[in-house]
Write an enzyme that holds these catalytic residues in place. Structure first.
Site, mmCIF file in Angstrom:
data_model
loop_
_atom_site.group_PDB
_atom_site.id
_atom_site.type_symbol
_atom_site.label_atom_id
_atom_site.label_comp_id
_atom_site.label_asym_id
_atom_site.label_seq_id
_atom_site.Cartn_x
_atom_site.Cartn_y
_atom_site.Cartn_z
ATOM 1 N N SER A 1 0.829 -1.207 0.000
ATOM 2 C CA SER A 1 0.000 0.000 0.000
ATOM 3 C C SER A 1 0.864 1.258 0.000
ATOM 4 O O SER A 1 1.972 1.260 0.552
ATOM 5 C CB SER A 1 -0.870 -0.008 1.257
ATOM 6 O OG SER A 1 -1.437 1.263 1.464
ATOM 7 N N TYR B 1 -2.016 -0.515 10.085
ATOM 8 C CA TYR B 1 -2.257 -1.026 8.725
ATOM 9 C C TYR B 1 -0.969 -0.914 7.900
ATOM 10 O O TYR B 1 -0.513 -1.890 7.294
ATOM 11 C CB TYR B 1 -3.395 -0.230 8.069
ATOM 12 C CG TYR B 1 -3.552 -0.506 6.597
ATOM 13 C CD1 TYR B 1 -3.945 -1.764 6.138
ATOM 14 C CD2 TYR B 1 -3.293 0.485 5.647
ATOM 15 C CE1 TYR B 1 -4.078 -2.030 4.778
ATOM 16 C CE2 TYR B 1 -3.430 0.234 4.293
ATOM 17 C CZ TYR B 1 -3.822 -1.021 3.862
ATOM 18 O OH TYR B 1 -3.953 -1.279 2.515
HETATM 19 N N1 LIG Z 1 -8.346 -0.198 -2.745
HETATM 20 C C1 LIG Z 1 -7.266 0.547 -2.491
HETATM 21 O O1 LIG Z 1 -7.220 1.747 -2.785
HETATM 22 C C2 LIG Z 1 -6.045 -0.058 -1.836
HETATM 23 C C3 LIG Z 1 -4.973 0.776 -1.541
HETATM 24 C C4 LIG Z 1 -3.839 0.224 -0.956
HETATM 25 C C5 LIG Z 1 -3.769 -1.124 -0.709
HETATM 26 N N2 LIG Z 1 -4.830 -1.917 -0.987
HETATM 27 C C6 LIG Z 1 -4.717 -3.350 -0.680
HETATM 28 O O2 LIG Z 1 -5.161 -4.082 -1.806
HETATM 29 C C7 LIG Z 1 -5.829 -5.270 -1.390
HETATM 30 C C8 LIG Z 1 -7.225 -5.321 -1.975
HETATM 31 O O3 LIG Z 1 -7.918 -4.164 -1.547
HETATM 32 P P1 LIG Z 1 -9.466 -3.941 -1.826
HETATM 33 O O4 LIG Z 1 -9.650 -2.482 -1.969
HETATM 34 O O5 LIG Z 1 -9.937 -4.862 -2.879
HETATM 35 O O6 LIG Z 1 -10.051 -4.367 -0.399
HETATM 36 P P2 LIG Z 1 -11.383 -5.201 -0.036
HETATM 37 O O7 LIG Z 1 -11.567 -5.059 1.435
HETATM 38 O O8 LIG Z 1 -12.489 -4.788 -0.923
HETATM 39 O O9 LIG Z 1 -10.970 -6.680 -0.391
HETATM 40 C C9 LIG Z 1 -10.283 -7.551 0.509
HETATM 41 C C10 LIG Z 1 -11.046 -8.849 0.548
HETATM 42 O O10 LIG Z 1 -10.299 -9.755 1.368
HETATM 43 C C11 LIG Z 1 -11.191 -10.480 2.190
HETATM 44 N N3 LIG Z 1 -10.451 -10.860 3.392
HETATM 45 C C12 LIG Z 1 -10.007 -10.054 4.389
HETATM 46 N N4 LIG Z 1 -9.377 -10.784 5.326
HETATM 47 C C13 LIG Z 1 -9.393 -12.066 4.896
HETATM 48 C C14 LIG Z 1 -8.909 -13.289 5.423
HETATM 49 N N5 LIG Z 1 -8.275 -13.341 6.597
HETATM 50 N N6 LIG Z 1 -9.117 -14.425 4.720
HETATM 51 C C15 LIG Z 1 -9.770 -14.407 3.532
HETATM 52 N N7 LIG Z 1 -10.269 -13.287 2.996
HETATM 53 C C16 LIG Z 1 -10.077 -12.133 3.665
HETATM 54 C C17 LIG Z 1 -12.343 -9.520 2.487
HETATM 55 O O11 LIG Z 1 -13.546 -10.202 2.783
HETATM 56 C C18 LIG Z 1 -12.434 -8.735 1.175
HETATM 57 O O12 LIG Z 1 -13.423 -9.275 0.320
HETATM 58 C C19 LIG Z 1 -5.794 -5.245 0.138
HETATM 59 O O13 LIG Z 1 -4.679 -5.988 0.552
HETATM 60 C C20 LIG Z 1 -5.602 -3.790 0.470
HETATM 61 O O14 LIG Z 1 -4.961 -3.622 1.717
HETATM 62 C C21 LIG Z 1 -5.969 -1.422 -1.549
#
Ligand SMILES: NC(=O)c1ccc[n+]([C@@H]2O[C@H](COP(=O)([O-])OP(=O)(O)OC[C@H]3O[C@@H](n4cnc5c(N)ncnc54)[C@H](O)[C@@H]3O)[C@@H](O)[C@H]2O)c1
Length: 340
Positions: A133, A158
């Site tokens: 991130s 985080y």
């Molecule tokens: N969307 C953004 O702008 C952004 C920015 C920086 C980093 N990220 C990272 O990218 C990744 C995806 O982000 P996103 O926006 O799709 O988030 P999101 O929360 O929509 O998707 C994450 C998914 O992982 C599942 N999950 C969480 N913990 C879990 C576990 N222990 N076992 C199985 N499933 C689990 C959740 O149910 C969810 O559906 C994440 O790692 C997030 O930290 C996203």
């Protein structure tokens, strides 16, 4: 050789879009997710429904409801499908929630990621991509944020878990020789987005005439990155596993390149936009005015994020370029359709 690609967090925002694209491009995809209740489960289930519908035509998709913390179940899946490529997107996301509930982050992001690394080691996965991130840049003031900058000062748990993932991946790649690529996402937005993130919160507040809190009195900016750009780059990275960099500079301890097959890339729009400009653009697209309440900075929030895309551009020849105007148009159209 197994042709399966395993995507964790497939019911999430980025995971859903990635799986959709992979299924359409006829990859064989195994998706896992624990469908947790961090935000509206209905949205997650709807995303999964869409993936199953595409699968009616392609038969290239299998969903399994599993928690990353459950190592035995993960081992069974790796044993059964022997994926050669793994994309770990499952995590407890969100900066602000990590101040309230750090345990969720330690479980999913540290223990869960460790389990993924172990499975990759045991089943000799060829290519692991994992979500880091932009929040790892913490309080850095040198902009734009480059992968070569020091990221030793996270300002939320985080961010600390994401930085830890980068260190863990590096050591596994070094010890066991598999390719790992860490991706520092910058504020991804678009259709089917996350309800806990600014674009969805703001659209909801403007449409439903709720008061919109403008943090740090509006003095914040973000590299808002459109989801389609992210997916295009992820597909390129799936097809181009990390390799050691022959020009690795051992004098730079923060170098984004590495002597082992581990690389880290920013994926962020090259144009960072102020918070108030972003709100204005949403207002214009919706034809409505926001009710604004100007408040101070929240603990854990990074003030400005701006992505330096030199490294990703060098590696795959592109970086996120969709203009915010175009992206917001597509996002708002989806938002109105979905929420009626
Ligand atoms: N969307 C953004 O702008 C952004 C920015 C920086 C980093 N990220 C990272 O990218 C990744 C995806 O982000 P996103 O926006 O799709 O988030 P999101 O929360 O929509 O998707 C994450 C998914 O992982 C599942 N999950 C969480 N913990 C879990 C576990 N222990 N076992 C199985 N499933 C689990 C959740 O149910 C969810 O559906 C994440 O790692 C997030 O930290 C996203």
């Amino acid at each position: 050789m197994s042709k399966y690609v395993l995507v964790t967090g497939c019911a999430g925002f980025i995971g859903f879009h990635l799986c959709r694209k992979l299924i359409e491009e006829e990859y064989k995809v195994i998706g896992i997710d624990n469908i947790n209740s961090y935000y509206d489960k209905k949205l997650k289930k709807k995303r999964l429904e869409i993936l199953s519908q595409i699968n009616l035509n392609t038969k290239n998709w299998k969903f399994l409801k599993i928690d990353l913390v459950d190592k035995d179940s993960l081992l069974e899946i790796f044993q059964k499908y022997k994926p050669q490529t793994v994309i770990n997107l499952a995590a407890q996301a969100g900066v602000r929630y990590s101040i309230k509930n750090p345990t969720a982050y330690i479980n999913s992001n540290i223990l869960g990621f460790y389990n993924i690394l172990e499975c990759c080691k045991i089943f000799k996965v060829k290519n692991l991509l994992y979500a880091s991130s932009s929040s790892v840049y913490g309080g850095n003031t040198k902009i734009p944020f480059s992968e070569n900058d020091s990221v030793n000062h996270p300002i939320s748990i985080y961010a600390a878990t994401k930085k830890s993932n980068e260190l863990m991946a590096h050591s596994y790649s070094h010890l066991y020789g598999f390719a790992c690529t860490g991706i520092r996402f910058f504020t991804v937005y678009g259709p089917w987005g996350r309800p806990d993130m600014a674009p969805m919160i703001f659209a909801d507040a403007i449409i439903n005439k709720k008061t919109l809190k403008i943090f740090n009195y509006g003095n914040m900016s973000r590299s808002f990155t459109f989801i389609d750009d992210v997916i295009e780059i992820l597909i390129s990275l799936i097809n181009k596993p990390a390799v050691p960099d022959e020009n690795f500079d051992s004098r730079n301890p923060n170098s984004a390149t590495s002597w082992c097959s581990h690389r880290i890339f920013n994926i962020g729009n090259d144009n960072s936009v102020g918070l108030l400009t972003f709100v204005n653009m949403l207002e214009e697209e919706l034809g409505l005015e926001a009710i604004k309440d100007f408040v101070s900075l929240q603990r854990g929030d990074v003030v400005n994020t701006i992505s330096d895309n030199t490294n990703i551009n060098k590696w795959i020849g592109t970086y996120p370029k969709t203009s915010l105007k175009k992206g917001i148009k597509i996002f708002i159209k989806w938002y109105k359709d979905y929420y009626n």
